[in-house]
Scaffold this active site. Structure first.
Site, PDB file in Angstrom:
ATOM      1  N   HIS A 165      -4.365 -43.613  -1.597  1.00  0.00           N
ATOM      2  CA  HIS A 165      -4.444 -44.856  -0.820  1.00  0.00           C
ATOM      3  C   HIS A 165      -3.761 -45.923  -1.679  1.00  0.00           C
ATOM      4  O   HIS A 165      -3.938 -45.922  -2.908  1.00  0.00           O
ATOM      5  CB  HIS A 165      -5.902 -45.302  -0.616  1.00  0.00           C
ATOM      6  CG  HIS A 165      -6.636 -44.644   0.497  1.00  0.00           C
ATOM      7  ND1 HIS A 165      -7.938 -44.217   0.361  1.00  0.00           N
ATOM      8  CD2 HIS A 165      -6.280 -44.379   1.782  1.00  0.00           C
ATOM      9  CE1 HIS A 165      -8.346 -43.703   1.513  1.00  0.00           C
ATOM     10  NE2 HIS A 165      -7.363 -43.789   2.389  1.00  0.00           N
ATOM     11  N   CYS A 261     -12.623 -49.988  -3.177  1.00  0.00           N
ATOM     12  CA  CYS A 261     -12.858 -49.134  -2.008  1.00  0.00           C
ATOM     13  C   CYS A 261     -14.210 -49.414  -1.352  1.00  0.00           C
ATOM     14  O   CYS A 261     -14.400 -49.144  -0.173  1.00  0.00           O
ATOM     15  CB  CYS A 261     -12.853 -47.655  -2.398  1.00  0.00           C
ATOM     16  SG  CYS A 261     -11.371 -47.070  -3.180  1.00  0.00           S
TER      17      CYS A 261
HETATM   18  N1  ARG Z   1     -13.615 -39.922  -0.187  1.00  0.00           N
HETATM   19  C1  ARG Z   1     -12.940 -41.032   0.429  1.00  0.00           C
HETATM   20  C2  ARG Z   1     -11.685 -40.534   1.117  1.00  0.00           C
HETATM   21  O1  ARG Z   1     -11.073 -39.628   0.626  1.00  0.00           O
HETATM   22  C3  ARG Z   1     -12.625 -42.090  -0.589  1.00  0.00           C
HETATM   23  C4  ARG Z   1     -12.022 -43.326  -0.012  1.00  0.00           C
HETATM   24  C5  ARG Z   1     -11.596 -44.331  -1.039  1.00  0.00           C
HETATM   25  N2  ARG Z   1     -11.215 -45.511  -0.420  1.00  0.00           N
HETATM   26  C6  ARG Z   1     -10.152 -46.262  -0.729  1.00  0.00           C
HETATM   27  N3  ARG Z   1      -9.982 -47.366  -0.104  1.00  0.00           N
HETATM   28  N4  ARG Z   1      -9.273 -45.876  -1.622  1.00  0.00           N
HETATM   29  O2  ARG Z   1     -11.282 -41.034   2.148  1.00  0.00           O
END
Ligand code: ARG
Length: 266
Positions: A165, A261
């Protein structure tokens, strides 16, 4: 102006599936520790930094709902909802939408044929939205948002699977500063970033710092909240006039997330 942030208590948090390289169902988060770490972040934002923190009710079947950054990307009163790539997280969409609806926001959906993961993959630097693509968000989401909102969206390809992300490797700060990890982007992406952000406004993290989710920072005025990281990074921030606050996020890193996050500026 008071900042407003949306968070979600980790009541049902856990590593129940694997959708990024950090997740391993055999390495579970310690629930008590996760709760303490989350409460620490919550009180840092709410009590120390005087942020208006709103809470969305956690739901049992969605262990990643704690990562509210992925609910939507905001534009004033509009919430452009995520269209999660993986079915495991698609169930969160309606829960977040209900919250926005009940709290006076306008809920906007792009077609569900496009993958888009909200502020996890779309961050404002000034009035321009920098958006990641490939691992979780399709590039079509960028043009859809640009057309819909009438704003410039700059696309940056995420080339390193661990930084899936854009908020794991890129963090705009107040005053046009940018924390980022160059190796998460290709040479074209780096050139675009360098053209956009002048050298003295770049805060570049190294490999070790990137692996501690140092770019996954919550910026409130002149304060920057991250997971535990290096002294070098604290000093870099200090040189640019920012105060560094560290909150241990070890249990959330097991799901591939950290402080940023767990928050969504609304
Ligand atoms: N386990 C979550 C996923 O893979 C983690 C999300 C992390 N969020 C972020 N905004 N980077 O989607």
């Amino acid at each position: 102006m008071t900042e407003k942030i949306l968070m979600c208590r980790p009541d049902y948090y856990g590593i129940k599936y694997e959708i990024n390289p950090w997740m391993n169902v055999n390495i579970q988060a310690d629930n008590n520790k996760a709760k303490i770490q989350w409460e620490n972040l919550y009180s840092t934002l709410k009590d120390d930094l005087k942020v208006d923190v709103q809470l969305v009710e956690p739901k049992e079947d969605v262990p990643d709902m704690v990562f509210t950054a992925n609910a939507a990307v905001m534009h004033g009163n509009k919430a452009i909802m995520s269209r999660f790539k993986y079915p495991e997280r698609q169930k969160e969409e309606k829960y977040y939408a209900e919250w926005f609806q009940n709290n006076g926001y306008e809920v906007i959906w792009m077609p569900n044929t496009i993958a888009f993961e909200g502020a996890g993959d779309a961050l404002y630097l000034g009035n321009t939205l920098f958006s990641g693509y490939v691992p979780r968000t399709d590039i079509q989401a960028h043009s859809w948002i640009s057309n819909f909102l009438g704003i410039q969206v700059i696309s940056l390809e995420l080339i390193n699977k661990s930084f899936y992300h854009i908020d794991t490797c890129f963090c705009p700060l107040e005053g046009g500063y940018l924390i980022y990890y160059p190796e998460a982007f290709d040479s074209y992406g780096n050139m675009v970033i360098e053209r956009y952000v002048e050298p003295e406004k770049r805060i570049i993290v190294n490999k070790e710092e990137a692996s501690y989710f140092t770019c996954n920072a919550v910026n409130v005025g002149k304060n920057v909240v991250t997971n535990l990281t290096t002294k070098r990074f604290t000093n870099l921030l200090k040189e640019k006039g920012f105060n560094h606050i560290q909150v241990d996020m070890s249990e959330f890193m097991k799901a591939g997330g950290a402080s940023k996050c767990l928050t969504l500026k609304i």
